[in-house]
Design a protein around this motif. Structure first.
Motif, PDB file in Angstrom:
ATOM      1  N   LEU A 101       0.835  -1.202   0.000  1.00  0.00           N
ATOM      2  CA  LEU A 101       0.000   0.000   0.000  1.00  0.00           C
ATOM      3  C   LEU A 101       0.870   1.253   0.000  1.00  0.00           C
ATOM      4  N   ASP A 102       1.950   1.210   0.763  1.00  0.00           N
ATOM      5  CA  ASP A 102       2.885   2.336   0.787  1.00  0.00           C
ATOM      6  C   ASP A 102       3.476   2.575  -0.603  1.00  0.00           C
ATOM      7  N   LYS A 103       3.782   1.506  -1.301  1.00  0.00           N
ATOM      8  CA  LYS A 103       4.343   1.624  -2.656  1.00  0.00           C
ATOM      9  C   LYS A 103       3.344   2.295  -3.602  1.00  0.00           C
ATOM     10  N   ILE A 104       2.069   1.899  -3.499  1.00  0.00           N
ATOM     11  CA  ILE A 104       1.034   2.514  -4.331  1.00  0.00           C
ATOM     12  C   ILE A 104       0.958   4.009  -4.049  1.00  0.00           C
ATOM     13  N   ALA A 105       0.920   4.363  -2.766  1.00  0.00           N
ATOM     14  CA  ALA A 105       0.815   5.770  -2.385  1.00  0.00           C
ATOM     15  C   ALA A 105       2.042   6.559  -2.821  1.00  0.00           C
ATOM     16  N   HIS A 106       3.214   5.978  -2.614  1.00  0.00           N
ATOM     17  CA  HIS A 106       4.468   6.644  -2.970  1.00  0.00           C
ATOM     18  C   HIS A 106       4.516   6.952  -4.464  1.00  0.00           C
ATOM     19  N   GLU A 107       4.197   5.959  -5.265  1.00  0.00           N
ATOM     20  CA  GLU A 107       4.244   6.147  -6.717  1.00  0.00           C
ATOM     21  C   GLU A 107       3.164   7.117  -7.186  1.00  0.00           C
ATOM     22  N   SER A 108       2.016   7.108  -6.501  1.00  0.00           N
ATOM     23  CA  SER A 108       0.945   8.035  -6.846  1.00  0.00           C
ATOM     24  C   SER A 108       1.349   9.473  -6.523  1.00  0.00           C
ATOM     25  N   CYS A 109       1.983   9.674  -5.374  1.00  0.00           N
ATOM     26  CA  CYS A 109       2.485  11.013  -5.023  1.00  0.00           C
ATOM     27  C   CYS A 109       3.419  11.536  -6.110  1.00  0.00           C
ATOM     28  N   ILE A 110       4.359  10.712  -6.501  1.00  0.00           N
ATOM     29  CA  ILE A 110       5.339  11.109  -7.510  1.00  0.00           C
ATOM     30  C   ILE A 110       4.648  11.429  -8.837  1.00  0.00           C
ATOM     31  N   ALA A 111       3.647  10.639  -9.191  1.00  0.00           N
ATOM     32  CA  ALA A 111       2.922  10.872 -10.439  1.00  0.00           C
ATOM     33  C   ALA A 111       2.246  12.239 -10.448  1.00  0.00           C
ATOM     34  N   TYR A 112       1.807  12.702  -9.277  1.00  0.00           N
ATOM     35  CA  TYR A 112       1.168  14.010  -9.172  1.00  0.00           C
ATOM     36  C   TYR A 112       2.178  15.144  -8.936  1.00  0.00           C
ATOM     37  N   GLY A 113       3.460  14.797  -8.819  1.00  0.00           N
ATOM     38  CA  GLY A 113       4.473  15.809  -8.555  1.00  0.00           C
ATOM     39  C   GLY A 113       4.489  16.268  -7.116  1.00  0.00           C
ATOM     40  N   ALA A 114       4.029  15.417  -6.210  1.00  0.00           N
ATOM     41  CA  ALA A 114       3.961  15.756  -4.790  1.00  0.00           C
ATOM     42  C   ALA A 114       4.971  14.939  -3.993  1.00  0.00           C
ATOM     43  N   TYR A 115       5.380  15.475  -2.854  1.00  0.00           N
ATOM     44  CA  TYR A 115       6.271  14.754  -1.936  1.00  0.00           C
ATOM     45  C   TYR A 115       5.424  14.171  -0.802  1.00  0.00           C
ATOM     46  N   PRO A 116       5.614  12.889  -0.465  1.00  0.00           N
ATOM     47  CA  PRO A 116       4.883  12.302   0.671  1.00  0.00           C
ATOM     48  C   PRO A 116       5.421  12.873   1.987  1.00  0.00           C
ATOM     49  N   SER A 117       4.621  13.669   2.657  1.00  0.00           N
ATOM     50  CA  SER A 117       5.104  14.485   3.780  1.00  0.00           C
ATOM     51  C   SER A 117       5.739  13.690   4.906  1.00  0.00           C
TER      52      SER A 117
END
Length: 329
Positions: A101-117
């Motif tokens: 789940l962390d991997k999904i979220a991490h890759e999704s953040c990057i796709a949106y140009g966001a940093y996972p806080s």
């Protein structure tokens, strides 16, 4: 989610031991497992100040009233946080590890140009928090596969174009017992009914009164030692949002942005912090559930900045009631 004050004191009573034995029949008590290496973030994605080599200026001790430019920035960050959460939630299923789940979220953040806080925040090693069953909050994603009967909270904060957005929800995994479902419904209603009373000149203390009343009405308790927080260009800033009755006389004002995120448990509200320094579990191993929104106080009420699909289509009446008084962005 902030720890309010120092680490809680705990003790095991006869009642607590009996609760542990009873709960063991309904779901699996979760213990930390193997944590994978830290995931990388492309260098072109802007990092928050707390990751800089040079310490950032101290966060103001006063509540920051946001201007229109700041509000728009937070609004966009919250929209990204919601999209990342909904993408991550599609992976919730028996057999899927919280690290996946962390991997999904991490890759999704990057796709949106966001940093996972959360990644690197005070040494935290992952991009989201995943709190399963007896983990109250700040669970570190690891190698444990989710199992049918689990409930899992996914807490996501993103840093996007200089601002943070924060949201979380609790999800059932496979077939969950009736009490587990009731706990999830109660946690959502605690958040939603507390948000309903937010608006200009309302005292922050009213949030705690509502949260406790709703939890008790459903036969549950609020875990008191974690609170919501102000948010903006800072991950955490004043005010602290306390989810139990308190004497905070501070009034809400237009331009204030903060999170409402009560943790509701089906046993004792006492918690302990595990040796990893993050994972908080209930002492009696009872389950907890949590829902979180980031909200903005407006001149006529409030706006929920992290509103999502589940709020529009959930069966819980409190969610629909919450929507009735939300200002149009």
């Amino acid at each position: 989610m902030k720890l309010l004050g120092s680490k809680p004191l705990i003790s095991l009573s006869v009642r607590t031991v009996r609760a542990i034995l009873s709960n063991a029949k309904l779901y699996e008590v979760v213990r930390p497992m193997k944590v994978s290496p830290i995931r990388s973030v492309p260098s072109n994605i802007k990092r928050p100040d707390y990751l800089a080599a040079k310490p950032s200026p101290q966060v103001s001790t006063k509540i920051i009233i946001k201007n229109e430019w700041q509000i728009q920035g937070i609004r966009e960050a919250c929209r990204v946080a919601r999209m990342v959460l909904e993408k991550t939630a599609t992976g919730v299923a028996p057999g899927v590890t919280t690290d996946e789940l962390d991997k999904i979220a991490h890759e999704s953040c990057i796709a949106y140009g966001a940093y996972p806080s959360t990644l690197g925040y005070k040494g935290y090693p992952k991009s989201i928090c995943t709190s399963v069953n007896n983990v109250a909050c700040h669970g570190i994603p690891d190698s444990r596969p989710l199992k049918s009967g689990d409930i899992v909270n996914i807490d996501i904060t993103v840093f996007y174009n200089g601002f943070h957005g924060d949201v979380s929800e609790t999800y059932p995994v496979g077939t969950v017992d009736e009490k587990g479902h009731s706990l999830i419904v109660a946690a959502r209603r605690c958040r939603d009914e507390a948000i309903r009373i937010c608006g200009p000149d309302k005292p922050f203390s009213a949030i705690g009164k509502v949260c406790e009343a709703v939890a008790q009405r459903h036969g549950f308790s609020i875990i008191p030692c974690f609170c919501g927080h102000g948010i903006g260009s800072n991950f955490h800033e004043p005010p602290d949002i306390i989810h139990i009755p308190n004497d905070d006389s501070t009034l809400m004002r237009p331009g204030m942005v903060f999170t409402v995120e009560p943790i509701v448990c089906d046993g004792s509200p006492d918690v302990q912090i595990l040796p990893d320094g993050w994972t908080s579990t209930t002492v009696d191993q009872s389950r907890s559930a949590q829902f979180e929104h980031t909200i903005l106080i407006t001149p006529t009420g409030h706006t929920i900045l992290t509103l999502g699909y589940s709020d529009l289509h959930d069966d819980g009446t409190a969610s629909r009631e919450c929507l009735k008084i939300v200002d149009t962005p």
